[in-house]
Design an enzyme around this catalytic site. Structure first.
Site, mmCIF file in Angstrom:
data_model
loop_
_atom_site.group_PDB
_atom_site.id
_atom_site.type_symbol
_atom_site.label_atom_id
_atom_site.label_comp_id
_atom_site.label_asym_id
_atom_site.label_seq_id
_atom_site.Cartn_x
_atom_site.Cartn_y
_atom_site.Cartn_z
ATOM 1 N N LYS A 112 0.780 -1.287 0.001
ATOM 2 C CA LYS A 112 0.234 0.063 0.097
ATOM 3 C C LYS A 112 0.976 1.258 -0.134
ATOM 4 O O LYS A 112 0.828 2.057 -0.874
ATOM 5 C CB LYS A 112 -0.783 0.060 1.296
ATOM 6 N N ARG B 73 -9.795 1.513 9.076
ATOM 7 C CA ARG B 73 -9.369 0.207 9.029
ATOM 8 C C ARG B 73 -10.505 -0.856 9.712
ATOM 9 O O ARG B 73 -10.187 -1.826 10.191
ATOM 10 C CB ARG B 73 -8.256 0.130 9.908
ATOM 11 N N ARG C 169 11.408 -6.334 4.702
ATOM 12 C CA ARG C 169 11.249 -4.711 4.647
ATOM 13 C C ARG C 169 12.357 -3.904 5.333
ATOM 14 O O ARG C 169 12.416 -4.222 6.625
ATOM 15 C CB ARG C 169 9.905 -4.331 5.184
ATOM 16 N N ARG D 113 10.908 -2.357 11.132
ATOM 17 C CA ARG D 113 10.009 -2.020 12.155
ATOM 18 C C ARG D 113 9.559 -2.948 13.367
ATOM 19 O O ARG D 113 9.933 -4.091 12.972
ATOM 20 C CB ARG D 113 8.746 -1.744 11.242
ATOM 21 N N ARG E 290 -1.251 -9.123 13.068
ATOM 22 C CA ARG E 290 -1.657 -7.896 12.211
ATOM 23 C C ARG E 290 -2.523 -8.635 11.207
ATOM 24 O O ARG E 290 -3.552 -8.036 10.617
ATOM 25 C CB ARG E 290 -0.576 -7.256 11.746
HETATM 26 P P1 AP5 Z 1 4.852 -1.515 1.765
HETATM 27 O O1 AP5 Z 1 4.536 -0.979 0.658
HETATM 28 O O2 AP5 Z 1 5.559 -1.183 2.950
HETATM 29 O O3 AP5 Z 1 3.390 -2.377 2.300
HETATM 30 P P2 AP5 Z 1 2.069 -1.872 3.282
HETATM 31 O O4 AP5 Z 1 0.978 -2.580 2.612
HETATM 32 O O5 AP5 Z 1 2.110 -0.463 3.211
HETATM 33 O O6 AP5 Z 1 2.485 -2.278 4.343
HETATM 34 P P3 AP5 Z 1 2.275 -1.921 6.145
HETATM 35 O O7 AP5 Z 1 2.910 -3.195 6.950
HETATM 36 O O8 AP5 Z 1 2.907 -0.812 6.049
HETATM 37 O O9 AP5 Z 1 0.733 -2.076 6.243
HETATM 38 P P4 AP5 Z 1 0.058 -2.100 7.527
HETATM 39 O O10 AP5 Z 1 -1.350 -1.821 6.953
HETATM 40 O O11 AP5 Z 1 0.257 -3.333 8.221
HETATM 41 O O12 AP5 Z 1 0.893 -0.955 8.396
HETATM 42 P P5 AP5 Z 1 0.545 0.627 8.841
HETATM 43 O O13 AP5 Z 1 1.789 1.317 8.997
HETATM 44 O O14 AP5 Z 1 -0.469 1.047 8.021
HETATM 45 O O15 AP5 Z 1 5.639 -3.069 1.161
HETATM 46 C C1 AP5 Z 1 6.007 -3.931 2.297
HETATM 47 C C2 AP5 Z 1 7.515 -4.694 1.496
HETATM 48 O O16 AP5 Z 1 7.359 -5.219 0.485
HETATM 49 C C3 AP5 Z 1 8.511 -3.333 1.344
HETATM 50 O O17 AP5 Z 1 9.727 -3.827 1.717
HETATM 51 C C4 AP5 Z 1 8.334 -3.115 -0.221
HETATM 52 O O18 AP5 Z 1 9.593 -2.759 -0.693
HETATM 53 C C5 AP5 Z 1 7.880 -4.500 -0.750
HETATM 54 N N1 AP5 Z 1 7.187 -4.441 -1.922
HETATM 55 C C6 AP5 Z 1 6.090 -3.631 -2.060
HETATM 56 N N2 AP5 Z 1 5.459 -4.099 -3.438
HETATM 57 C C7 AP5 Z 1 6.345 -4.977 -3.925
HETATM 58 C C8 AP5 Z 1 6.096 -5.893 -5.005
HETATM 59 N N3 AP5 Z 1 5.134 -5.563 -5.876
HETATM 60 N N4 AP5 Z 1 6.826 -7.138 -5.007
HETATM 61 C C9 AP5 Z 1 7.655 -7.165 -4.110
HETATM 62 N N5 AP5 Z 1 8.008 -6.494 -2.833
HETATM 63 C C10 AP5 Z 1 7.132 -5.556 -2.860
HETATM 64 O O19 AP5 Z 1 -0.059 0.306 10.288
HETATM 65 C C11 AP5 Z 1 0.854 -0.175 11.255
HETATM 66 C C12 AP5 Z 1 -0.039 -0.293 12.646
HETATM 67 O O20 AP5 Z 1 -0.438 1.074 12.872
HETATM 68 C C13 AP5 Z 1 -1.280 -0.896 12.721
HETATM 69 O O21 AP5 Z 1 -1.011 -2.539 12.960
HETATM 70 C C14 AP5 Z 1 -1.969 -0.299 13.698
HETATM 71 O O22 AP5 Z 1 -1.477 -0.884 15.011
HETATM 72 C C15 AP5 Z 1 -1.599 0.999 13.569
HETATM 73 N N6 AP5 Z 1 -2.657 1.834 12.758
HETATM 74 C C16 AP5 Z 1 -2.588 2.134 11.242
HETATM 75 N N7 AP5 Z 1 -3.656 2.844 10.827
HETATM 76 C C17 AP5 Z 1 -4.468 2.541 11.904
HETATM 77 C C18 AP5 Z 1 -5.877 2.781 11.813
HETATM 78 N N8 AP5 Z 1 -6.434 3.166 10.948
HETATM 79 N N9 AP5 Z 1 -6.455 2.456 12.831
HETATM 80 C C19 AP5 Z 1 -6.240 1.619 14.037
HETATM 81 N N10 AP5 Z 1 -4.853 1.574 14.067
HETATM 82 C C20 AP5 Z 1 -4.033 1.660 12.887
#
Ligand code: AP5
Length: 219
Positions: free
Chosen positions: A13, A88, A127, A161, A172
């Protein structure tokens, strides 16, 4: 344009959002990045969020919705935004609908990224994120770096992270299936969902996303 990006942890994402927001000149708003910025600045919100994030749980709705609302109301988001990680759960989606209605704004599309679970686990394990404010994201094996541990864009230090440990990733994923996936049905009822297979080269997925957005814009 106002876009919601939804998908499991590690689906790509953040990676896609960076390209798409730049090419559409809209704000990339990631609630995860906002929480991480609060954690690194040691704010009260950061202290609260960290305990939930490290356990792989969602941060409580009340603080998350207030933070997201405040960010969406900033002047730089007037022309549109791409939400990455918000809403979410269904309560957050309902609160977001209320905000849109109050501000006489509309959501254009919800892009649902689909990636098999074993691929998600490999992506998260490799990552690496830059400590500098831009928080560039890399992958240790899919995208070998010129210099180990160094951001290829700005030279900052790369780190893993705290919530990317195998145990937390499992939690997660469970939270994603039980709490976040239901928002896809919520938005299907509104006719807003476009599903995209997010397996393959990053740039090929970006092309699919941009084509899907063009179709929505032409409607
Ligand atoms: P990346 O682009 O980083 O993936 P992502 O989908 O953004 O993954 P996240 O882990 O950041 O998502 P998340 O939703 O769990 O975390 P968030 O920060 O929102 O890509 C991942 C890896 O793959 C990278 O190394 C990249 O280079 C590689 N990659 C990408 N595309 C590729 C491809 N096509 N092929 C190969 N490799 C590829 O949330 C974290 C925490 O915050 C949550 O768990 C929660 O505790 C809290 N939080 C955040 N938002 C909320 C909310 N709205 N409500 C409550 N809690 C929340």
């Amino acid at each position: 344009m106002r876009i919601v990006l939804v998908g499991p942890p590690g689906a790509g994402k953040g990676t896609q959002a960076a390209f798409v927001a730049k090419s559409l000149s809209i704000q990339h708003i990631s609630t995860g990045d906002l929480f991480r910025s609060n954690i690194s600045q040691r704010t009260e919100l950061g202290k609260l969020a960290k305990s939930y994030m490290d356990a792989g749980n969602l941060v409580p709705n009340e603080v998350t919705i207030a933070m997201a609302k405040e960010r969406m109301e900033q002047p730089d988001a007037e022309n549109g935004f791409l939400l990455d990680g918000f809403p979410r759960n269904v309560s957050q989606a309902e609160a977001f609908d209320e905000l849109l209605e109050n501000e006489s704004m509309q959501l254009d599309v919800v892009l649902a990224l689909e990636v098999p679970e074993d691929e998600v686990v490999k992506r998260i394990a490799g990552r690496r994120v830059c400590r500098n404010e831009s928080a560039h994201v890399f992958h240790a094996t899919y995208e070998p770096l010129a210099q180990d541990g160094v951001c290829g864009v700005c030279g900052g230090e790369l780190y893993q992270r705290d919530d990317d440990s195998e145990e937390t990733v499992r939690k997660r994923l469970e939270v994603y299936h039980t709490q976040t996936e239901p928002i896809i049905d919520y938005y299907k009822v509104q006719g807003l969902v476009v599903t995209i297979s997010a397996v393959g080269k990053v740039e090929d997925i970006t092309t699919c996303v941009m084509e899907a957005l063009k179709c929505e814009d032409d409607k």
